[in-house]
Write a protein that holds these residues in place. Sequence first.
Motif, PDB file in Angstrom:
ATOM      1  N   GLY A  26      48.461 -12.891  20.620  1.00 55.96           N
ATOM      2  CA  GLY A  26      49.191 -11.230  19.880  1.00 55.96           C
ATOM      3  C   GLY A  26      49.881 -10.997  20.300  1.00 55.96           C
ATOM      4  N   ILE A  27      51.334 -10.771  20.078  1.00 53.98           N
ATOM      5  CA  ILE A  27      51.984 -10.226  21.375  1.00 53.98           C
ATOM      6  C   ILE A  27      52.283  -8.762  20.324  1.00 53.98           C
ATOM      7  CG2 ILE A  27      55.037 -10.199  20.565  1.00 53.98           C
ATOM      8  CD1 ILE A  27      54.433 -12.979  19.999  1.00 53.98           C
ATOM      9  N   THR A  28      52.485  -7.161  21.275  1.00 55.53           N
ATOM     10  CA  THR A  28      53.283  -6.483  20.878  1.00 55.53           C
ATOM     11  C   THR A  28      54.737  -6.363  19.876  1.00 55.53           C
ATOM     12  OG1 THR A  28      53.436  -5.298  23.344  1.00 55.53           O
ATOM     13  CG2 THR A  28      50.798  -5.235  22.373  1.00 55.53           C
ATOM     14  N   THR A  29      54.538  -4.674  19.514  1.00 60.68           N
ATOM     15  CA  THR A  29      55.702  -4.376  18.886  1.00 60.68           C
ATOM     16  C   THR A  29      56.466  -3.733  19.285  1.00 60.68           C
ATOM     17  OG1 THR A  29      54.415  -3.413  17.000  1.00 60.68           O
ATOM     18  CG2 THR A  29      55.175  -6.056  16.602  1.00 60.68           C
TER      19      THR A  29
ATOM     20  N   GLY B 226      52.802 -24.241  21.289  1.00 63.34           N
ATOM     21  CA  GLY B 226      51.053 -25.496  20.327  1.00 63.34           C
ATOM     22  C   GLY B 226      50.780 -23.871  20.012  1.00 63.34           C
ATOM     23  N   GLY B 227      50.969 -23.232  20.546  1.00 62.57           N
ATOM     24  CA  GLY B 227      50.415 -21.188  19.714  1.00 62.57           C
ATOM     25  C   GLY B 227      50.844 -20.389  18.570  1.00 62.57           C
ATOM     26  N   THR B 228      49.978 -20.031  17.768  1.00 65.61           N
ATOM     27  CA  THR B 228      50.185 -19.238  16.842  1.00 65.61           C
ATOM     28  C   THR B 228      50.588 -17.689  17.159  1.00 65.61           C
ATOM     29  OG1 THR B 228      48.712 -20.818  15.159  1.00 65.61           O
ATOM     30  CG2 THR B 228      49.326 -18.330  14.214  1.00 65.61           C
ATOM     31  N   ALA B 229      51.313 -17.383  16.619  1.00 70.90           N
ATOM     32  CA  ALA B 229      52.033 -16.140  16.896  1.00 70.90           C
ATOM     33  C   ALA B 229      51.651 -15.072  15.812  1.00 70.90           C
ATOM     34  CB  ALA B 229      53.100 -15.417  17.372  1.00 70.90           C
ATOM     35  N   VAL B 230      50.892 -13.955  16.140  1.00 73.45           N
ATOM     36  CA  VAL B 230      50.704 -12.842  15.197  1.00 73.45           C
ATOM     37  C   VAL B 230      51.301 -10.944  15.275  1.00 73.45           C
ATOM     38  CG1 VAL B 230      48.739 -12.226  16.386  1.00 73.45           C
ATOM     39  CG2 VAL B 230      49.311 -11.690  14.254  1.00 73.45           C
ATOM     40  N   LEU B 231      52.534 -10.919  15.153  1.00 70.04           N
ATOM     41  CA  LEU B 231      52.253  -9.142  15.770  1.00 70.04           C
ATOM     42  C   LEU B 231      51.735  -8.584  15.338  1.00 70.04           C
ATOM     43  CD1 LEU B 231      56.674  -9.530  14.134  1.00 70.04           C
ATOM     44  CD2 LEU B 231      55.043  -9.922  16.416  1.00 70.04           C
ATOM     45  N   LEU B 232      51.068  -7.390  16.238  1.00 70.04           N
ATOM     46  CA  LEU B 232      50.602  -6.749  16.962  1.00 70.04           C
ATOM     47  C   LEU B 232      50.804  -4.946  16.544  1.00 70.04           C
ATOM     48  CD1 LEU B 232      48.529  -7.911  19.071  1.00 70.04           C
ATOM     49  CD2 LEU B 232      47.823  -8.077  16.817  1.00 70.04           C
TER      50      LEU B 232
END
Length: 233
Positions: free
Chosen positions: A7-10, A40-46
């Motif tokens: 997870g990546i905060t926005t 090698g990860g999957t990123a998702v915006l939070l």
Amino acid sequence: MPKPLIGITTYLEASTRYRVWELATALAPSGYHEAVQACGGTAVLLPPDEPEAAAELLPRLDGLIVTGGPDVDPARYGAPLDPRTGILAPERDRWELAVIEAALAHRGLPLLGVCRGMQLLNVARGGTLVQHMDGHAAGPGEMSDHRVLPVAGTRYGTVAPEPADVPTYHHQAVDRLGEGLVVSAWAEDGTVEAVELPGEQWVLGVQWHPEQGKDLRLFQALVTAARTPVQVP
């Protein structure tokens, strides 16, 4: 095996232009998700949410990045507002502090704080910030490079054991260190450049912007930690 979900905060922007549209937007610089994907990860915006949602969200992630951005409200660490402190982002403060606290409570979740993210980690642990300093930003919107010196034996010192020139842009920094945190890198002028929480959980904050550089070792270490979570009772 599925790729670890990071997870990546926005950032929250009141007005962003998209061709003919101008809209309020939650976004993050592409360097964050590109680095996670390259490692090698999957990123998702939070995007920001109500603080209570953090405890439900965090167990669904394998790792977390708290990104850079505007100054932290000094009221969060009991200080008066310095006139040189920039425009504040109370929605981000509320959400990201809740996310950090939930990540620390979850104990097995790897956490990387970048610039503001490191400062918020320090504040979440009861620390304080220097509200203005010179010499760590070249000019508005312009990154500069300066040298950081790792502390041997720390998590950061293991990931990157040699002194390195890193991309930096900030005018605030750690003052009093938060409870349990240790310094794992310094600038040559004595500024705290990295902090971490000793123990099995992978928790690290850096004052510079690794997503703006070519050295992916911090992101690789985060993704590797996310693949092998700490087993907690």
